[in-house]
Design a protein around this motif. Sequence first.
Motif, short mmCIF file in Angstrom:
data_model
loop_
_atom_site.label_atom_id
_atom_site.label_comp_id
_atom_site.label_asym_id
_atom_site.label_seq_id
_atom_site.Cartn_x
_atom_site.Cartn_y
_atom_site.Cartn_z
N GLY A 165 75.93 54.93 38.78
CA GLY A 165 75.95 53.51 38.38
C GLY A 165 77.07 53.22 37.40
N CYS A 166 77.51 54.24 36.68
CA CYS A 166 78.61 54.07 35.71
C CYS A 166 79.94 54.14 36.45
CB CYS A 166 78.54 55.17 34.66
SG CYS A 166 80.03 55.26 33.64
N PRO A 167 80.77 53.11 36.37
CA PRO A 167 82.03 53.13 37.12
C PRO A 167 82.98 54.27 36.78
CG PRO A 167 81.47 50.88 36.54
CD PRO A 167 80.50 51.78 35.81
N ASN A 206 81.79 57.16 36.00
CA ASN A 206 80.94 58.33 36.27
C ASN A 206 80.74 59.20 35.03
OD1 ASN A 206 82.75 58.19 39.22
ND2 ASN A 206 80.56 57.78 39.19
N ASN A 207 80.45 58.56 33.92
CA ASN A 207 80.11 59.34 32.72
C ASN A 207 79.00 60.33 33.04
OD1 ASN A 207 81.89 58.30 30.85
ND2 ASN A 207 80.46 56.79 30.00
N ILE A 208 79.11 61.52 32.47
CA ILE A 208 78.12 62.57 32.79
C ILE A 208 76.96 62.40 31.80
CG2 ILE A 208 77.85 65.04 33.29
CD1 ILE A 208 81.01 65.09 33.26
N ILE A 209 76.16 61.40 32.08
CA ILE A 209 75.19 60.88 31.12
C ILE A 209 74.08 61.88 30.77
CG2 ILE A 209 73.50 59.02 30.76
CD1 ILE A 209 75.53 57.30 32.56
N PRO A 210 73.44 62.52 31.76
CA PRO A 210 72.36 63.45 31.39
C PRO A 210 72.87 64.55 30.44
CG PRO A 210 72.30 63.01 33.73
CD PRO A 210 73.57 62.42 33.22
N PHE A 263 85.19 51.36 23.31
CA PHE A 263 85.25 50.02 23.92
C PHE A 263 83.98 49.80 24.74
CE2 PHE A 263 90.21 50.57 24.49
CZ PHE A 263 90.36 50.61 23.12
N THR A 264 83.71 50.73 25.65
CA THR A 264 82.56 50.56 26.55
C THR A 264 81.24 50.65 25.78
OG1 THR A 264 82.85 52.88 27.11
CG2 THR A 264 83.64 51.26 28.71
N GLY A 265 81.18 51.50 24.76
CA GLY A 265 79.95 51.62 23.96
C GLY A 265 79.63 50.33 23.23
N ILE A 293 81.07 46.97 24.56
CA ILE A 293 81.09 45.75 25.38
C ILE A 293 80.80 45.96 26.86
CG2 ILE A 293 82.55 44.40 23.84
CD1 ILE A 293 84.94 45.18 25.54
N CYS A 294 80.39 47.16 27.24
CA CYS A 294 80.06 47.37 28.66
C CYS A 294 78.68 46.76 28.93
CB CYS A 294 80.04 48.86 28.96
SG CYS A 294 79.77 49.21 30.70
N PRO A 295 78.50 46.08 30.04
CA PRO A 295 77.16 45.55 30.35
C PRO A 295 76.18 46.64 30.79
CG PRO A 295 78.71 44.96 32.08
CD PRO A 295 79.51 45.64 31.01
N ALA A 296 76.65 47.87 30.86
CA ALA A 296 75.80 49.05 31.12
C ALA A 296 75.09 49.02 32.48
CB ALA A 296 74.80 49.24 29.98
N PRO A 297 75.85 48.99 33.56
CA PRO A 297 75.21 49.14 34.88
C PRO A 297 74.51 50.48 35.02
CG PRO A 297 77.63 49.19 35.07
CD PRO A 297 77.31 48.77 33.67
N CYS A 298 74.91 51.47 34.21
CA CYS A 298 74.23 52.78 34.22
C CYS A 298 72.75 52.63 33.90
CB CYS A 298 74.88 53.69 33.17
SG CYS A 298 74.87 52.95 31.51
N GLU A 299 72.43 51.72 32.98
CA GLU A 299 71.03 51.59 32.55
C GLU A 299 70.21 50.92 33.65
OE1 GLU A 299 70.67 50.00 28.58
OE2 GLU A 299 72.12 51.44 27.80
N ILE A 337 73.69 55.36 22.99
CA ILE A 337 73.99 56.78 22.71
C ILE A 337 75.51 57.00 22.77
CG2 ILE A 337 73.68 59.16 23.55
CD1 ILE A 337 70.88 58.30 24.53
N GLU A 338 76.14 56.38 23.79
CA GLU A 338 77.60 56.48 23.92
C GLU A 338 78.28 55.95 22.64
OE1 GLU A 338 78.98 54.37 27.37
OE2 GLU A 338 81.05 54.96 27.07
N HIS A 339 77.80 54.80 22.18
CA HIS A 339 78.32 54.16 20.97
C HIS A 339 78.19 55.13 19.77
CE1 HIS A 339 77.89 50.32 18.22
NE2 HIS A 339 78.92 51.06 17.89
N VAL A 361 85.73 45.94 31.76
CA VAL A 361 86.55 46.92 31.04
C VAL A 361 86.36 48.32 31.64
CG1 VAL A 361 86.80 48.08 28.80
CG2 VAL A 361 86.61 45.58 28.91
N VAL A 362 85.11 48.68 31.94
CA VAL A 362 84.86 50.02 32.45
C VAL A 362 85.50 50.24 33.83
CG1 VAL A 362 82.57 49.44 33.40
CG2 VAL A 362 83.07 51.79 32.78
N TRP A 363 85.56 49.19 34.64
CA TRP A 363 86.24 49.31 35.94
C TRP A 363 87.75 49.44 35.73
CZ3 TRP A 363 84.59 50.71 40.49
CH2 TRP A 363 83.25 50.51 40.84
#
Length: 488
Positions: A57-59, A61-65, A92-94, A96-102, A119-121, A462-464
């Motif tokens: 979901g993250c454009p 592809n942050n390795i979130i887990p 920046f993303t931490g 202003i990203c709308p967080a499609p990952c969530e 968490i990224e922030h 921004v993330v794209w």
Amino acid sequence: MGKVTGFMEYERLEEGYEPVPARLKNYKEFVIALSADQAKQQGARCMDCGTPFCNNGCPVNNIIPDFNDLVYRGDWQNAITVLHSTNNFPEFTGRICPAPCEAACTLNVNDDAVGIKSIEHAIIDRAWLEGWVKPQPAAVKTGKRVAVVGSGPAGLAAAQQLARVGHEVTVFEKNDRVGGLLRYGIPDFKMEKSHIDRRVQQMEAEGVVFRTGVLVASLGEDSKVTNWAKETVSAEDLKAQFDAVLLCGGAEQSRDLPVPGRDLAGIHFAMEFLPQQNKVNAGDKLKGQLRAEGKHVIVIGGGDTGSDCVGTSNRHGAKSVTQFELMPRPPEEEDRPLTWPYWPYKLRTSSSHEEGCEREFAIATKEFIGEKGKVTGVKTVRVEWQGGKMVEVPGSEQVLKADLVLLAMGFVAPVSPVLEAFGVGKDARGNAKASTEAQGGYATNVDKVFAAGDMRRGQSLVVWAIREGRQAARAVDEYLTGSSVLPR
Ligand SMILES: Cc1cc2nc3c(=O)[nH]c(=O)nc-3n(C[C@H](O)[C@H](O)[C@H](O)COP(=O)(O)OP(=O)(O)OC[C@H]3O[C@@H](n4cnc5c(N)ncnc54)[C@H](O)[C@@H]3O)c2cc1C
Ligand code: SF4
């Protein structure tokens, strides 16, 4: 994987906000980031779902887990290494990203998603504080020269990646400061500009040269976009002087509303209004700044840009702020079984809306009304959507008072003369035509000229832009050297 039972033990924690009266007094960021303990607890909620939809979901592809787990274990230094491996600018993303990952988080199927963005922030802010973010200059230089046109998130990400594999990168920016819409557009209260300055310093230490106030090719006479260029460089000169050119000029052509009365004074594009406040915040003295103080403000357009106009107008001290949206009011809650893991259709209320704003949905603007050449009101009509078609509701016309109207209906396309100057082909929407294929992606029809970010994909996020900048850097590197170690 965080704590095995964490998602059952702990609730989602939202980042806090300063109270509205306090934050309206200035243009500073007002989000209160999670403490280390709170972030650790939030990381503990990640449940090792097996197929991390968040990662897809993250454009970028942050390795979130993985970073959730590292934060849970208190290994912040490895957490930033993992985060930086996919994202050049998590600060920046931490923010202003709308967080499609969530939206894609597996916990979001029937519970509250892990607070991934918070968490990224926390990770990146700690990394800067601890001094872990350092320049990474290339050990070996290639001697190849790359020109990047535009210093928004796409241009910055590409420039950083290219410099780190040894290319000599020059970024050309028509405005007086680096950052694209991060600098001039996105209000300081959403993201303070020192975050950009810090990255510029890092990139300069990595060998990137920034040339601000330089317009590449020429913009059309009537372009209603920010342009503080003092000199011009032609497309031909750039092609002659550099081994590759990457166009990251954004999609700067604002959508207009050509209804009767459009030429009245007091009607402006959002992008005439917002950058002026960014400049004033940076300490510049402006003659005749557009101000909302004491005015009835109508913002036309229900998206992010409109919301930023609302927040800025309230900080100016507007008498009233009303925002129009053509579409009907979305539901408060999404239909999760229908939408997960995709971006859901639901009502989005921003922090700017919470600061004070009337929101009107299913409303269209028929005409601007004025006196002595100045706007005094907006004539509207209610609309309904029948079979995908917009229909006016008879007898629903009304006139709303307005002293300042801000047009925030999105962006149509890139400003085209720069594409024409390079001879770059356009797609049906007027964007630079280039694919995102693994082989030959981001290349335009013109040899050695590439395109990425909003200039290629149209108005986006921004993330794209960071994703496209990173991928385009790899494509340029492959073009210059025949192969690349840069990730896609
Ligand atoms: C008001 C506003 C608020 C937004 N809020 C958010 C948000 O909260 N979250 C989010 O994810 N996204 C947001 N966006 C969208 C996001 O800012 C963009 O998608 C992103 O910045 C695009 O990056 P980019 O690098 O492709 O282009 P841009 O950021 O537009 O940068 C392009 C740069 O190229 C320069 N340039 C253009 N042509 C030339 C030329 N010929 N010569 C030299 N320089 C040139 C421009 O001056 C500009 O600096 C917002 C957009 C706006 C307008
Ligand atoms: S960049 Fe955006 S989508 Fe990706 S992890 Fe961060 S908040 Fe989520």
